[in-house]
Enzyme design. Structure first.
Site, PDB file in Angstrom:
ATOM      1  N   ASP A 217      -6.981   4.480  -4.442  1.00 38.70           N
ATOM      2  CA  ASP A 217      -7.649   4.340  -3.145  1.00 38.70           C
ATOM      3  C   ASP A 217      -8.244   5.731  -2.904  1.00 38.70           C
ATOM      4  OD1 ASP A 217      -7.619   2.203  -0.729  1.00 38.70           O
ATOM      5  OD2 ASP A 217      -7.547   4.190   0.159  1.00 38.70           O
TER       6      ASP A 217
ATOM      7  N   LYS B 152       0.861  -1.196   0.000  1.00 40.55           N
ATOM      8  CA  LYS B 152       0.000   0.000   0.000  1.00 40.55           C
ATOM      9  C   LYS B 152       0.883   1.227   0.000  1.00 40.55           C
ATOM     10  CE  LYS B 152      -4.443   0.908   0.191  1.00 40.55           C
ATOM     11  NZ  LYS B 152      -5.592   0.071  -0.190  1.00 40.55           N
TER      12      LYS B 152
HETATM   13  N1  GLU Z   1      -7.385   0.376  -2.863  1.00 40.46           N
HETATM   14  C1  GLU Z   1      -8.143  -0.808  -3.189  1.00 40.46           C
HETATM   15  C2  GLU Z   1      -8.188  -1.724  -1.997  1.00 40.46           C
HETATM   16  O1  GLU Z   1      -8.251  -1.248  -0.884  1.00 40.46           O
HETATM   17  C3  GLU Z   1      -7.702  -1.459  -4.479  1.00 40.46           C
HETATM   18  C4  GLU Z   1      -6.270  -1.891  -4.564  1.00 40.46           C
HETATM   19  C5  GLU Z   1      -5.840  -2.372  -5.944  1.00 40.46           C
HETATM   20  O2  GLU Z   1      -6.644  -2.438  -6.846  1.00 40.46           O
HETATM   21  O3  GLU Z   1      -4.651  -2.692  -6.055  1.00 40.46           O
HETATM   22  O4  GLU Z   1      -8.224  -2.928  -2.083  1.00 40.46           O
END
Ligand code: GLU
Length: 449
Positions: A169, A129
């Site tokens: 996100d 992340k």
């Molecule tokens: N931010 C999204 C999540 O919390 C998607 C992450 C992604 O697609 O890599 O899962």
């Protein structure tokens, strides 16, 4: 926080001491540890191999300066992050969050959750992340572009289609992914589509990726209802938030016959007993990037804007918290229970506080944790990566069917794992144990690395 099983309490104390001040990260670790006692008792080799200690220590943490110049010509400095948490199952995968509340503890909580969420999808993706403490609110398009370019000027050296694949996100949508991808392409001189997901359809994106997190959460709710012989038809639903997750959760609820009566943004919430007019809400939130109070001004009678107070006071059958972490507390849970709510499914990451989860469990309200319920977003990102790798693009219907199948698979594996460990219907236990065993088995196979 409650005391944990003795097999994990010491380790949790060490995690807190090693990561001081990172409350959200502690909360996410506690929530997982709280459910692992039975699996560690049944399979002691996980503890012997130090799997838990390794799981809590990110493989790599990158913190960097993001300098940029605003429209007034002033220099601005933000802090950028990428936490590459665990790559046992595949390359690091997870979104970027641009929000003023971002600091290392938030990125680590999200990255830790992502390891388990990604495992649940059954697709070959590890967990990571990133983000920045940048506040996009009120910034011009040109400022957003300069910020994204500066962010990528550092990030590009750490990512790659086989290494680490960021996505969106909070605060990072299609526009930002475009600017980030453009800068990556320019610096590397490679059209490496698989390095980012959430791209536009004409430059390597996938059908359904925009809708996937919200749609997936509602597919998960559909499975929860089906397990009890029910459907969404005619159900009252409250969805907090009005960003990407919330808007497409509303869309899918409406398509499946449910009645969404409220949604929110950080300025307050709106109630519309006639059902939220999604076209109008999308116009305000996606096109104009405006405030939610405008909805009431434009839609007129039968609607109400509430500036202070909790959206969870609105009576509902189903609640889908889709705004941000810790937005639904114990008092909110009590209101939902009193008003007859039967299902809470997390569209956001960790929106429900531990006390609230406990209250919902005690009242036998079905509770779907985000790492299971909102996994549709990242799952569809993995489908985007598949399409990029094969230089192909799939139809909307085919991709949506793949998403629905993945959500059914996650739902079923949560329930069967919860059954296996003597906690029938407990989706938290099912999600955590099912994901943990997959990641732990891969880590064991790969040796101490
Ligand atoms: N931010 C999204 C999540 O919390 C998607 C992450 C992604 O697609 O890599 O899962």
């Amino acid at each position: 926080m409650t005391t944990l099983d003795e097999s994990v309490q010491d380790l949790f104390t060490q995690v807190v001491a090693r990561n001081p001040g990172e409350a959200e990260f502690h909360q996410a670790v506690h929530e997982v540890f709280d459910t692992l006692g039975p699996v560690l008792a049944k399979h002691p080799h996980y503890a012997d191999a130090g799997i838990l200690t390794r799981l809590c220590e990110p493989e790599r943490q990158i913190i960097f300066r993001v300098p940029w110049v605003d429209d007034a010509g002033d220099v601005q400095i933000n802090r950028g992050f990428r936490v590459e948490f665990n790559s046992a199952l595949g390359p690091y995968k997870g979104g970027l969050r641009f929000h003023p509340s971002v600091y290392l503890g938030v990125i680590k909580f999200l990255g830790f959750e992502q390891i388990f969420k990604n495992a649940l999808t059954g697709l070959p993706i590890g967990g990571g992340k990133g983000g920045a403490d940048f506040d996009p609110k009120g910034r011009s398009d040109a400022e957003i572009m300069r910020f994204c370019q500066s962010f990528m000027t550092e990030l590009y050296r750490h990512i790659g289609e086989h290494t680490d694949i960021p996505a969106g996100d909070i605060g990072v949508g299609g526009r930002e992914i475009g600017y980030l991808f453009g800068q990556y392409k320019r610096i590397t001189n490679r059209y490496e589509s698989g390095v980012l997901t959430g791209k536009g359809l004409s430059w390597g994106g996938s059908q359904v990726r925009t809708e996937a997190t919200g749609y997936g959460t509602v597919f998960f709710v559909r499975e929860m209802l089906a397990a009890g012989g029910q459907t969404l038809d005619g159900k009252r639903v409250v969805v907090s938030g009005s960003g990407n997750v919330a808007l497409f959760a509303i869309e899918k609820v409406q398509q499946l016959g449910g009645h969404v009566v409220a949604c929110s943004d950080s300025s307050g919430f709106v109630v519309d007993e006639n059902g939220i007019d999604l076209e109008l809400m999308k116009e305000i939130k996606l096109v104009e990037r405006g405030r939610i109070a405008d909805y009431v001004t434009r839609r007129g009678s039968g609607t109400q804007f509430v500036e202070s107070g909790s959206i969870w006071s609105v009576p509902t059958d189903i609640a889908i918290p889709s705004a941000t972490q810790n937005e639904l507390n114990a008092a909110d849970a009590e209101m939902l229970i009193r008003n007859g709510c039967r299902i809470v499914a997390e569209g956001a990451n960790m929106p429900t506080t531990p006390d609230a989860v406990r209250a919902l469990n005690e009242a036998s309200v079905g509770f779907a944790p985000g790492k299971a319920a909102n996994a549709g977003g990242v799952a569809t990102s993995a489908l985007e990566m598949q399409q990029n790798a094969s230089r192909d693009s799939w139809s909307f219907d085919y991709t949506e069917q793949r998403l629905a199948d993945i959500m059914r698979g996650i739902h079923d594996s949560c329930l069967s794992t919860a059954d296996e460990y003597g906690m029938p219907g407990n989706y938290v236990v099912g999600a955590n144990i099912s994901a943990f065993t997959q990641v732990a088995d891969a880590m064991l196979a790969l040796g101490v690395v």
